[in-house]
Motif scaffolding. Structure first.
Motif, PDB file in Angstrom:
ATOM      1  N   SER A   1      -9.518  -4.106   1.662  1.00 19.38           N
ATOM      2  CA  SER A   1      -9.248  -4.897   2.871  1.00 19.38           C
ATOM      3  C   SER A   1      -7.752  -5.076   3.095  1.00 19.38           C
ATOM      4  O   SER A   1      -7.256  -4.923   4.220  1.00 19.38           O
TER       5      SER A   1
ATOM      6  N   GLY B   1     -11.771  -4.458  13.264  1.00 20.82           N
ATOM      7  CA  GLY B   1     -12.357  -5.750  12.922  1.00 20.82           C
ATOM      8  C   GLY B   1     -13.666  -5.598  12.184  1.00 20.82           C
ATOM      9  O   GLY B   1     -13.927  -6.302  11.191  1.00 20.82           O
ATOM     10  N   GLY B   2     -14.521  -4.686  12.642  1.00 19.35           N
ATOM     11  CA  GLY B   2     -15.783  -4.452  11.961  1.00 19.35           C
ATOM     12  C   GLY B   2     -15.592  -3.952  10.541  1.00 19.35           C
ATOM     13  O   GLY B   2     -16.296  -4.380   9.622  1.00 19.35           O
TER      14      GLY B   2
ATOM     15  N   GLN C   1     -15.092  -7.134   3.469  1.00 20.91           N
ATOM     16  CA  GLN C   1     -15.072  -8.466   2.871  1.00 20.91           C
ATOM     17  C   GLN C   1     -16.460  -8.908   2.424  1.00 20.91           C
ATOM     18  O   GLN C   1     -16.612  -9.596   1.420  1.00 20.91           O
ATOM     19  N   ALA C   2     -17.486  -8.490   3.184  1.00 29.00           N
ATOM     20  CA  ALA C   2     -18.837  -8.971   2.908  1.00 29.00           C
ATOM     21  C   ALA C   2     -19.527  -8.222   1.774  1.00 29.00           C
ATOM     22  O   ALA C   2     -20.439  -8.766   1.146  1.00 29.00           O
TER      23      ALA C   2
ATOM     24  N   ILE D   1     -14.418  -6.850   8.223  1.00 25.50           N
ATOM     25  CA  ILE D   1     -15.523  -7.778   7.947  1.00 25.50           C
ATOM     26  C   ILE D   1     -16.526  -7.131   6.996  1.00 25.50           C
ATOM     27  O   ILE D   1     -17.020  -7.765   6.051  1.00 25.50           O
ATOM     28  N   GLY D   2     -16.832  -5.859   7.216  1.00 24.18           N
ATOM     29  CA  GLY D   2     -17.754  -5.163   6.322  1.00 24.18           C
ATOM     30  C   GLY D   2     -17.224  -5.095   4.899  1.00 24.18           C
ATOM     31  O   GLY D   2     -17.963  -5.324   3.927  1.00 24.18           O
TER      32      GLY D   2
ATOM     33  N   MET E   1     -18.060  -1.733  10.922  1.00 23.28           N
ATOM     34  CA  MET E   1     -18.636  -2.543   9.854  1.00 23.28           C
ATOM     35  C   MET E   1     -19.390  -1.666   8.853  1.00 23.28           C
ATOM     36  O   MET E   1     -19.220  -1.812   7.627  1.00 23.28           O
TER      37      MET E   1
END
Length: 392
Positions: A344, A59-60, A66-67, A63-64, A113
């Protein structure tokens, strides 16, 4: 705007900096993986609780990834990857001191992340260095990542055999990771040499565009490839032991054959790309991976399986580097966002692959289930023209 050409020494340092970041990314993952049994034992985790921790990493990372894309396009890959590389050594130490399951899950979420941010940003910088070099060099970076994974696992194993604690292991490796990242800071290619770079003000004002169809399709190719990598990691040994009645030692050689041949393929990948071009190379690699694994499953013999998993690794070896290279080069002004989206989607395949294989194996048996990544590899071979460089 005229961009001066970097000196040969600057180019060499830039390439070594990217090598260094790929190396520490692989070492960090390999070290963590090698000490999972010790962490599980220290905290008394069940298999289900360990899966929560592993889900936190995933999950981390997503999210990392994507950001970070827009940050890369706005500030440049160098300004993102160096802090991420320095933080990689710090977050590696966190799980060693986690006193409970929630703390460990949080620590591994942070690790995932940072690793996701580093993954995308170092690949974006690799694209920049490749663009300045004006020749294929992406596969060699991914080969160094694979070598780093081997080194990390070996280092973790040596610490474990010496009776060293997890904090000592992660602290020692984390220090080395930080020192390497510090040297990479000195050598990384300055943004001024990036021919596709836009001024910060212009990049900040550029509106975010929805994901282009070609980005989505490259993501699908990455997904197919990483389903295969995940399946080989989690199911090659199980297939050899349970279906082919191999010993556990021989079973372990299945993934070893896959990993060694993947690393060898990536070491040769740049020369093959220069000679064949990305389209023909990926077409041949996808066919080798798909046909090699399918024939292995049809034969159903231990030796054939070891050869087949080796061919599968060799076939997949050059695909992800070419997909990432295509994503970064297609639109230099938005290479960060393109790479983030492709990575991703691909990473989702790495997570979903073992689960998919397990679910199908439960219904039909492992040979049929393992045919899925083989068929996906053949799909990638058929779709190789998507990697053709855009006409300028």
């Amino acid at each position: 705007m005229t961009i001066s050409a970097p000196s040969r020494l600057t180019l060499l340092h830039a390439r070594l900096a990217v090598y260094g970041l790929f190396l520490i990314a692989g070492i960090s993952l390999g070290t963590w993986t090698s000490r999972i049994p010790a962490i599980k034992d220290d905290l008394g985790l069940s298999d289900g609780e360990l899966s929560v921790v592993l889900l936190g990493i995933a999950g981390g990372a997503i999210i990392g990834m994507q950001a970070v894309g827009r940050l890369i396009d706005r500030y440049g890959s160098r300004r993102v990857m160096i802090p991420a590389g320095l933080l990689q050594g710090v977050v590696l130490v966190l799980p060693a001191f986690a006193p409970s399951l929630p703390a460990l899950a949080a620590a591994m979420f942070a690790f995932g992340m940072v690793h996701g941010v580093l993954d995308v940003s170092m690949n974006a910088n690799a694209v920049v260095v490749e663009r300045v070099y004006a020749k294929p060099i992406m596969s060699s970076f991914h080969a160094v990542f694979s070598i780093g994974g081997f080194l990390g696992a070996g280092i973790g194993g040596l610490f474990a055999s010496a009776g060293a604690s997890v904090p000592v292991t992660f602290g020692s490796v984390g220090l080395v990771v930080t020192l390497v990242a510090t040297q990479c800071l000195r050598w990384a290619l300055p943004d001024a040499f990036d021919p596709g770079r836009r001024p910060v003000q212009e990049a900040a004002a550029a509106p975010g565009r929805p994901m282009a169809g070609w980005v989505l399709f490259l993501g699908v190719l990455a997904f197919c490839c990483l389903v295969g990598e995940g399946a080989a990691a989690d199911w090659s040994s199980v297939y050899l032991v349970e279906d082919l009645r191999a010993t556990e030692t021989v079973g372990a050689f299945g993934y070893a054959a896959f990993s060694i041949m993947m690393t060898a393929g990536r070491l040769a990948g740049d020369r093959l790309t220069a000679r064949l071009g990305p389209v023909l190379l990926v077409r041949c690699c996808g066919a080798l991976a798909g046909i090699g694994l399918l024939v292995t499953l049809l034969i159903g013999h231990q030796v054939a399986a070891l050869i087949g998993f080796g061919l599968f690794g060799a076939g997949l070896s050059c695909i992800i580097p070419q997909v990432f290279s295509a994503a970064g080069h297609r639109d230099p002004a938005q290479s960060g966002r393109a790479l983030a989206q492709v990575a991703s989607i691909g990473y989702a395949g790495l997570l979903a692959g073992p689960v998919l294989i397990g679910a199908v194996a439960e219904l039909t048996g492992k040979p049929i289930a393992l045919a899925i990544p083989a068929i996906m590899a053949l799909f990638v071979a058929a779709a190789a023209p998507a990697l053709r460089p855009a006409r300028s």
